[in-house]
Design a protein around this motif. Structure first.
Motif, mmCIF file in Angstrom:
data_model
loop_
_atom_site.group_PDB
_atom_site.id
_atom_site.type_symbol
_atom_site.label_atom_id
_atom_site.label_comp_id
_atom_site.label_asym_id
_atom_site.label_seq_id
_atom_site.Cartn_x
_atom_site.Cartn_y
_atom_site.Cartn_z
ATOM 1 N N VAL A 263 23.225 -2.855 44.670
ATOM 2 C CA VAL A 263 23.348 -4.206 45.208
ATOM 3 C C VAL A 263 22.374 -5.197 44.562
ATOM 4 C CG1 VAL A 263 24.345 -3.694 47.463
ATOM 5 C CG2 VAL A 263 21.888 -3.474 47.140
ATOM 6 N N TYR A 264 21.753 -4.778 43.480
ATOM 7 C CA TYR A 264 20.835 -5.687 42.782
ATOM 8 C C TYR A 264 21.503 -6.114 41.478
ATOM 9 C CZ TYR A 264 17.617 -3.502 46.031
ATOM 10 O OH TYR A 264 17.034 -3.034 47.169
ATOM 11 N N ALA A 265 21.752 -7.417 41.355
ATOM 12 C CA ALA A 265 22.397 -7.931 40.154
ATOM 13 C C ALA A 265 21.622 -7.500 38.907
ATOM 14 C CB ALA A 265 22.493 -9.449 40.231
ATOM 15 N N TRP A 266 20.289 -7.499 39.020
ATOM 16 C CA TRP A 266 19.436 -7.134 37.881
ATOM 17 C C TRP A 266 19.891 -5.826 37.237
ATOM 18 C CZ3 TRP A 266 15.642 -8.433 34.563
ATOM 19 C CH2 TRP A 266 14.952 -7.409 33.934
ATOM 20 N N ASP A 267 20.268 -4.862 38.075
ATOM 21 C CA ASP A 267 20.636 -3.535 37.565
ATOM 22 C C ASP A 267 22.037 -3.514 36.943
ATOM 23 O OD1 ASP A 267 18.207 -2.475 38.494
ATOM 24 O OD2 ASP A 267 19.043 -2.263 40.506
ATOM 25 N N LYS A 268 22.835 -4.543 37.220
ATOM 26 C CA LYS A 268 24.217 -4.540 36.718
ATOM 27 C C LYS A 268 24.367 -5.335 35.429
ATOM 28 C CE LYS A 268 25.634 -5.187 41.408
ATOM 29 N NZ LYS A 268 26.472 -5.994 42.274
ATOM 30 N N ILE A 269 23.376 -6.209 35.158
ATOM 31 C CA ILE A 269 23.506 -7.117 34.012
ATOM 32 C C ILE A 269 22.916 -6.473 32.762
ATOM 33 C CG2 ILE A 269 22.779 -9.371 33.117
ATOM 34 C CD1 ILE A 269 22.588 -10.248 36.125
ATOM 35 N N ASP A 270 23.628 -6.611 31.636
ATOM 36 C CA ASP A 270 23.063 -6.193 30.354
ATOM 37 C C ASP A 270 22.277 -7.398 29.823
ATOM 38 O OD1 ASP A 270 22.430 -5.571 27.798
ATOM 39 O OD2 ASP A 270 24.464 -5.033 27.163
ATOM 40 N N HIS A 271 20.940 -7.363 30.028
ATOM 41 C CA HIS A 271 20.132 -8.550 29.763
ATOM 42 C C HIS A 271 20.007 -8.885 28.281
ATOM 43 C CE1 HIS A 271 19.072 -8.621 34.002
ATOM 44 N NE2 HIS A 271 18.971 -7.313 33.913
ATOM 45 N N SER A 272 20.356 -7.907 27.418
ATOM 46 C CA SER A 272 20.228 -8.207 25.991
ATOM 47 C C SER A 272 21.587 -8.536 25.358
ATOM 48 C CB SER A 272 19.592 -7.018 25.268
ATOM 49 O OG SER A 272 20.409 -5.884 25.451
ATOM 50 N N ALA A 273 22.653 -8.484 26.153
ATOM 51 C CA ALA A 273 23.988 -8.763 25.595
ATOM 52 C C ALA A 273 24.093 -10.222 25.152
ATOM 53 C CB ALA A 273 25.060 -8.471 26.644
ATOM 54 N N GLU A 274 25.021 -10.460 24.246
ATOM 55 C CA GLU A 274 25.216 -11.832 23.766
ATOM 56 C C GLU A 274 26.208 -12.544 24.681
ATOM 57 O OE1 GLU A 274 26.351 -14.018 19.646
ATOM 58 O OE2 GLU A 274 25.643 -11.922 19.540
ATOM 59 N N ARG A 275 25.825 -13.715 25.135
ATOM 60 C CA ARG A 275 26.674 -14.493 26.035
ATOM 61 C C ARG A 275 27.932 -14.951 25.287
ATOM 62 N NH1 ARG A 275 23.714 -15.520 29.729
ATOM 63 N NH2 ARG A 275 21.878 -15.724 28.438
ATOM 64 N N PRO A 276 29.126 -14.905 25.953
ATOM 65 C CA PRO A 276 30.318 -15.400 25.257
ATOM 66 C C PRO A 276 30.157 -16.894 24.962
ATOM 67 C CG PRO A 276 30.798 -14.969 27.588
ATOM 68 C CD PRO A 276 29.414 -14.458 27.319
ATOM 69 N N LYS A 277 30.535 -17.290 23.761
ATOM 70 C CA LYS A 277 30.370 -18.700 23.403
ATOM 71 C C LYS A 277 31.734 -19.368 23.419
ATOM 72 C CE LYS A 277 26.131 -18.634 20.778
ATOM 73 N NZ LYS A 277 25.900 -17.176 20.881
ATOM 74 N N ALA A 278 31.872 -20.437 24.176
ATOM 75 C CA ALA A 278 33.151 -21.144 24.201
ATOM 76 C C ALA A 278 32.956 -22.547 24.734
ATOM 77 C CB ALA A 278 34.135 -20.401 25.090
ATOM 78 N N GLU A 279 33.783 -23.455 24.255
ATOM 79 C CA GLU A 279 33.838 -24.799 24.828
ATOM 80 C C GLU A 279 34.742 -24.728 26.034
ATOM 81 O OE1 GLU A 279 32.306 -27.613 23.734
ATOM 82 O OE2 GLU A 279 31.249 -26.227 22.371
ATOM 83 N N ARG A 280 34.500 -25.627 26.990
ATOM 84 C CA ARG A 280 35.371 -25.668 28.157
ATOM 85 C C ARG A 280 36.794 -26.045 27.763
ATOM 86 N NH1 ARG A 280 31.404 -29.050 31.183
ATOM 87 N NH2 ARG A 280 33.052 -30.513 31.694
ATOM 88 N N GLY A 281 37.792 -25.448 28.388
ATOM 89 C CA GLY A 281 39.172 -25.813 28.098
ATOM 90 C C GLY A 281 40.118 -24.733 28.582
ATOM 91 N N PRO A 282 41.433 -24.962 28.490
ATOM 92 C CA PRO A 282 42.421 -24.004 29.018
ATOM 93 C C PRO A 282 42.666 -22.857 28.033
ATOM 94 C CG PRO A 282 43.545 -25.943 28.171
ATOM 95 C CD PRO A 282 42.066 -26.184 27.962
ATOM 96 N N THR A 283 41.591 -22.190 27.639
ATOM 97 C CA THR A 283 41.713 -21.181 26.587
ATOM 98 C C THR A 283 41.238 -19.811 27.056
ATOM 99 O OG1 THR A 283 39.461 -21.605 25.851
ATOM 100 C CG2 THR A 283 41.190 -22.923 24.803
#
Ligand code: HEC
Length: 309
Positions: free
Chosen positions: A186-206
């Protein structure tokens, strides 16, 4: 003393011993649970993060933050920080106990007065509070994928809110709450891959933006999106459903219109209504482009049988 009396005495003594034994075990068990949950809640970690710009004077950013808080991230949900963000009870029932979402305003009882930009980023995106302990129940895994500009907008909006004077209560866990705190994921900290690369995208219907948006669904539907019991969820909630394209148990046979209707109104194609645990009352005002993006992305994820999360 007769044999009979002796026996009675023995039986009584044994019974007493048994009673003390069971009572002792219960006390030991409770003590152990108390200790295990308290130490889980007190465990600390460290993480270096960069701050984000918090554009408090930018009206558009503040409006964007309000949209995300109210209709995507659900921070202001009545089971969480409340519409005024002054905090409140997430749950309060035996045997779970009290779980309290803190006051995020600048009023008395607010906990974020001394937060720097880094503290906001670490808490919202990584589930780690400034004192190094992990957030409990707070679904930071849902917010990890959102870009810096959105995290900044959310914080700018929260800072723009009027102060609410409301004491932030401490969690006060019952035996099941302690068991969950000590053993469940129940701890978000344990579920997140803190070194992963965030998805990069502009906002839009994509599809690309959908990959960012889907972050907001994974806390409940699971990282594989196939649903199942929601860890830390209210015990009255049904399991979340399979939203992968699996034909038999997922939404593989749905059209876009079915999806949009379910997201906004909770109505399924078969006419049944979804439980309110699925926060469609927030999503009713979700931007149409965001719904399209979610749909496009969901069509690309691997089909999986229900319940694997
Ligand atoms: C707080 C938890 C929670 C969050 C966040 C959440 N869901 Fe759900 N969702 C549920 C639950 C629980 C159900 C099942 C409700 C039921 O069976 O009555 C559900 C059901 C659904 C369904 C219906 C599927 C079916 O077969 O009927 C869809 C579609 C869905 N969710 C999509 C999403 C999307 C997309 C997001 C993110 C934008 C999302 N959900 C976020 C909890 C959540």
């Amino acid at each position: 003393m007769t044999d009979k009396k002796k026996k009675m005495g023995l039986v009584k003594r044994l019974a007493l011993l048994g009673f003390v034994g069971v009572g002792g075990l219960a006390v030991l068990g409770y003590g152990g649970l108390y200790f295990a949950s308290a130490s889980a809640l007190a465990r600390t970690h460290t993480l270096d993060v960069a701050g984000v710009d918090i554009p408090e004077d930018d009206e558009d950013a503040v409006a964007r933050g309000k949209y995300l808080v109210d209709h995507v991230m659900g921070c202001s949900h009545s089971d969480c920080h409340q519409a005024d963000m002054g905090g409140g009870e997430t749950m309060n029932q035996f045997p779970l106990g009290l779980v309290y979402a803190p006051n995020l305003t600048s009023g008395t009882g607010g906990v974020v007065g001394a937060y720097e930009a880094q503290d906001w980023v670490r808490t919202v995106r990584h589930g780690l509070k400034p004192d190094g302990t992990r957030t409990f129940i707070m679904p930071s895994e849902d917010y990890w994928s959102f870009p810096d500009s959105d995290i900044g907008a959310v914080v700018a909006y929260i800072k723009s809110l009027p102060p609410v004077d409301r004491e932030t209560k401490k969690h006060s866990l019952g035996p099941i709450g302690m068991l969950i705190a000590a053993t469940e994921p129940v701890y978000a900290w344990d579920k997140i891959d803190h070194s992963a690369e965030r998805p990069k995208a502009e906002r839009g219907p994509t599809e690309e933006w959908g990959k960012v948006m889907i972050g907001a669904c994974t806390g409940c539907h699971g990282s594989g999106l196939s649903g199942g019991e929601i860890p830390g969820g209210d015990p009255s909630w049904p399991p979340s459903r399979n939203i992968t394209p699996d034909e038999a148990t997922g939404i593989g046979a749905w059209e876009f219109a079915d999806f949009e209707k379910a997201i906004r109104t909770g109505a399924r194609p078969d006419g049944t209504k979804l439980h309110e645990a699925m926060p469609y009352e927030l999503y009713v005002k979700m931007d149409p482009d965001d719904i399209t993006a979610l749909w496009k992305y969901l069509r690309t994820v691997p089909a999986r049988p229900a319940g694997g999360r």
